[in-house]
Design an enzyme around this catalytic site. Structure first.
Site, short mmCIF file in Angstrom:
data_model
loop_
_atom_site.label_atom_id
_atom_site.label_comp_id
_atom_site.label_asym_id
_atom_site.label_seq_id
_atom_site.Cartn_x
_atom_site.Cartn_y
_atom_site.Cartn_z
N GLU A 400 0.82 -1.21 0.00
CA GLU A 400 0.00 0.00 0.00
C GLU A 400 0.85 1.26 0.00
O GLU A 400 0.34 2.36 -0.18
CB GLU A 400 -0.95 0.01 1.20
CG GLU A 400 -0.29 -0.01 2.55
CD GLU A 400 0.29 -1.38 2.89
OE1 GLU A 400 1.34 -1.40 3.57
OE2 GLU A 400 -0.24 -2.41 2.47
N LYS A 401 2.18 1.12 0.18
CA LYS A 401 3.06 2.29 0.18
C LYS A 401 3.51 2.69 -1.23
O LYS A 401 3.76 3.86 -1.48
CB LYS A 401 4.28 2.01 1.06
CG LYS A 401 3.96 1.86 2.53
CD LYS A 401 5.23 1.62 3.33
CE LYS A 401 4.93 1.47 4.81
NZ LYS A 401 4.39 2.70 5.41
N CYS A 516 15.99 -6.68 1.48
CA CYS A 516 16.15 -7.83 2.37
C CYS A 516 17.57 -8.39 2.33
O CYS A 516 17.96 -9.11 3.25
CB CYS A 516 15.15 -8.92 1.99
SG CYS A 516 15.31 -9.51 0.29
#
Length: 731
Positions: A400-401, A516
């Protein structure tokens, strides 16, 4: 035996099939579905009755099947009577389809699927093809009020539309309806709904291409700020939800777009669309699916500039990193282009007398992917190209960002020819994540951190990842979940100084540490003193600026909340005894004073019990530790709860071999800071950094999205019942 002629007499008219029943997102999709199928069978449907928000009744429009009633010279009386009865518009066709709204979805049922007339041979001769557009109706009204005759009106209309088939009689009928008040804009929309895409229904044109033409300029782009659409059943639709999340530019804090919190009904519609598309898609030849991927990668290359700019605007990473994001995802699509040989099964001939055994890899069904914010293009491309090329259909939930890149990629996938319903996109936060985990029709879930919004509060993947894994696995789903990372590097005393420093700075601060596989911790064997000053010098040379600026080496972090979390972890390290060698918390970038910037930060004398070491910082922060020996350095890394990867910098082959043998991580680098494999090799993780049985990419990724079916066959005459053997076939 009955001959062909007598069969024809029994079935006076060729059979025209009714449209298959189903569930649809909205009324328009249901009408379009019935209309498209009807034209393919040789009849036209029209709206007989409509209560817009509850029910719509569709019937067969018999008009114009036999419009020329003049008696042919050689026509018999019986034949003339038959033609008059079957051709009269007063003879209603019994066909009737009903659409009703139930629990937010429109359900189609066929009340009567039979017809009492012949199929229309040339659909262009049907009166529906002569209907005027809304604009033409308005012009007819204006010209009528100006005193023009029907022939004059038609002549002027044909100046703008030379292909207009209407006659003066049709103009007269419209004028009459306007005078009587029987024609309104709403009625006009209803009458035009079925035939609006009339030309696109001809067999020689691709329905997929026509759907794409309706998508290229979606209405959501015209809003200010634009509202990111869902993709459901091949259509980009604005959510009916009244709640949205603002997507901010991290460098300016300006609102770029809004992400809706998809409703439960819309999510169900997306799953239904994927489930409905699966049977046909799984039976599509693998070569056809590969061709779509070939076209898809071509379109990504065409629009790579747009994708990179969108990623920089929403995520904040520099344009160089944004291009890398797209190119790394492009490798995944290229990998999917060669899936045919990787999906082949195995064959063992004559396992027993006349018996063969072989395996087949088959798709699972509806799969889903939950994406993080750190790679807006690469992670979606990790998931759906491989899944759909294996024959599955897919539900994608972008972050959603920064959802823009995922939606742009979906547009390109539709343009490439991906059929309706094969790829669907839904947006939202914790409720959509829960719905994906709980839905019984979703067979497998791919999840990648670093975070998911749960209860609309910022949470690291160390909390969200196990939650998603536990909830989905409790429902019996397949799941692959990258749930946390803490990547280490060991620097031996004999390591090359310049090469090692360049590698540490690039891997530790690149993309603002928001990936990551970022290198967050360095263990210096034999002490930090020879390295510290030069490491700080290299870090200070990094230029912090907005990602769109040409000289930028380091952009902002994704949001103010993330910056606060990073600064909090830095401060906890200082409070518990770490030395702040380089502080980037208070950096101010000219012209971007409101941006969420964190400059390169270095902490030394970090201990294993500090919060900044135990948790994933996910920012441009490098933690420096010391060890007396390689054995101690290996033990430090192996004791940490998260370990995606680890690297060693050395000129000693003995030390490198010991490290690769004894280290307990998924990916090992030797004089390489970030050992991320290419798509044909699996992205491996171990310990709590990964939850599940099968990793992403490579053969493991194909195995995750498919299931094996074993077939044992025998092609010989079976023994008679009197002498039948009770042994197993393979005995």
């Amino acid at each position: 035996m009955m001959d062909i002629e007598s069969c024809t007499e029994l079935n006076e008219f060729p059979q025209m099939l009714p449209p298959p029943p189903g569930t649809f997102v909205d009324r328009e999709e249901l009408i379009q579905h019935v209309g498209d199928f009807a034209v393919s069978q040789g009849y036209v449907v029209t709206i007989k009755q409509s209560k817009r928000d509850r029910v719509v009744v569709l019937g067969c429009d018999r008009g114009g099947v036999y419009r020329n009633r003049r008696k042919p010279a050689d026509e018999s009386s019986a034949e003339r009577t038959r033609r008059r009865k079957t051709g009269s518009r007063l003879t209603n066709c019994p066909f009737e389809a009903v659409g009703k709204k139930d629990d937010g979805l429109w359900i189609l049922t066929i009340k009567n699927g039979t017809h009492n007339h012949e199929p229309i041979k040339d659909i262009s001769e049907h009166p529906s093809a002569r209907r005027f557009t809304e604009r033409e109706i308005v012009l007819i009204k204006e010209m009528t009020e100006a005193g023009l005759k029907p022939r004059q009106i038609l002549k002027r209309l044909r100046q703008n539309n030379p292909d207009l088939l209407s006659t003066p009689k049709h103009v007269y009928n419209v004028k009459a309806k306007l005078r009587q008040g029987n024609m309104t804009v709403e009625n006009l929309r209803n009458s035009l709904q079925i035939m609006r895409n009339f030309k696109s229904l001809r067999p020689q044109k691709s329905a997929v291409r026509n759907n794409y033409l309706a998508v290229t300029e979606p209405s959501w782009r015209q809003r200010n700020p634009p509202r990111v659409p869902n993709l459901i059943g091949g259509r980009f639709v604005d959510s009916q939800s009244f709640v949205s999340i603002d997507v901010l530019n991290p460098a300016t804090q300006q609102v770029i777009s809004q992400v809706p919190l998809t409703t439960n009904e819309e999510f169900k519609a997306a799953v239904f669309a994927a489930k409905r598309a699966f049977p046909l898609w799984r039976n599509t030849p693998i070569a056809t699916r590969q061709r779509i991927m070939f076209k898809f990668q071509e379109l990504i290359r065409r629009d790579i500039d747009k994708l990179a700019m969108n990623i920089t605007a929403e995520h904040g990473k520099t344009l160089k990193d944004a291009y890398g994001d797209v190119l790394r995802g492009l490798e995944e699509v290229e990998h999917a282009c060669g899936l045919a040989t990787l999906q082949m099964g195995e064959f063992v001939s004559n396992v027993s007398n006349g018996i063969d055994t072989y395996s087949i890899r088959e798709p699972l069904g509806v799969c889903a992917g939950i994406c993080p914010f750190d790679f807006p293009a690469m992670i979606p491309l990790w998931m759906f190209p491989l899944a759909v090329t294996c024959g599955n259909t897919f539900i994608l939930k972008p972050s959603e960002k920064d959802p823009g890149a995922a939606v742009m990629l979906a547009e390109l996938a539709v343009e490439a020819g991906l059929p309706n319903g094969v790829l669907n996109i839904v947006h939202g936060s914790n409720e959509i994540v829960n719905a994906i985990c709980d839905d019984d029709d979703i067979k497998a879930i791919s999840f990648v951190g670093p975070n998911v919004i749960v209860d609309q509060l910022f949470m690291f993947c160390s909390k969200a990842g196990p939650y998603v894994y536990a909830r989905a696995s409790a429902k019996g789903k397949r799941i692959q979940s990258n749930v946390g990372a803490k990547n280490h590097a060991v620097v031996m005393p004999d390591a090359s100084m310049d090469a090692t420093l360049n590698a540490l700075v690039a891997a530790g601060f690149g993309a603002a540490g928001q990936k990551c596989m970022a290198l967050s911790t360095v263990v210096f064997v034999g002490g930090l003193n020879p390295w510290e000053d030069k490491l700080v010098e290299h870090a200070k040379a990094i230029k912090v600026n907005a990602g769109t600026e040409p000289d930028a080496d380091l952009g902002p972090v994704i949001s103010k909340q993330v910056k606060e979390q990073i600064c909090k972890l830095i401060q906890t390290g200082v409070d518990t005894g770490a030395k702040l060698v380089l502080d980037g918390r208070n950096i101010v970038v000219p012209a971007y004073e409101h941006g969420s910037f964190v400059g390169p930060t270095i902490l030394s004398n970090v201990a294993t019990n500090m919060e900044c070491y135990k948790e994933e910082v996910f920012g441009p922060v490098l933690l420096c530790m010391q060890a007396d020996s390689i054995e101690e350095a290996i033990n430090i890394i192996n004791r940490h709860k998260y370990s995606n990867g680890a690297s060693i910098f050395t000129t000693s082959g003995v030390a490198a071999r010991k490290f690769q043998t004894e280290i307990e991580v998924g990916q090992v680098g030797i004089n390489v800071p970030i050992s991320v494999p290419l798509p044909f090799s699996s992205f491996t993780s171990c310990k709590p950094s990964f939850a599940g049985d099968l990793n992403f990419d490579g053969k493991a990724g194909i195995q995750f999205y498919t299931q094996v079916k074993m077939v044992t066959q025998q092609w010989k005459d079976l023994p008679g019942s009197s002498g039948a053997s009770l042994l197993m076939p393979s005995s």
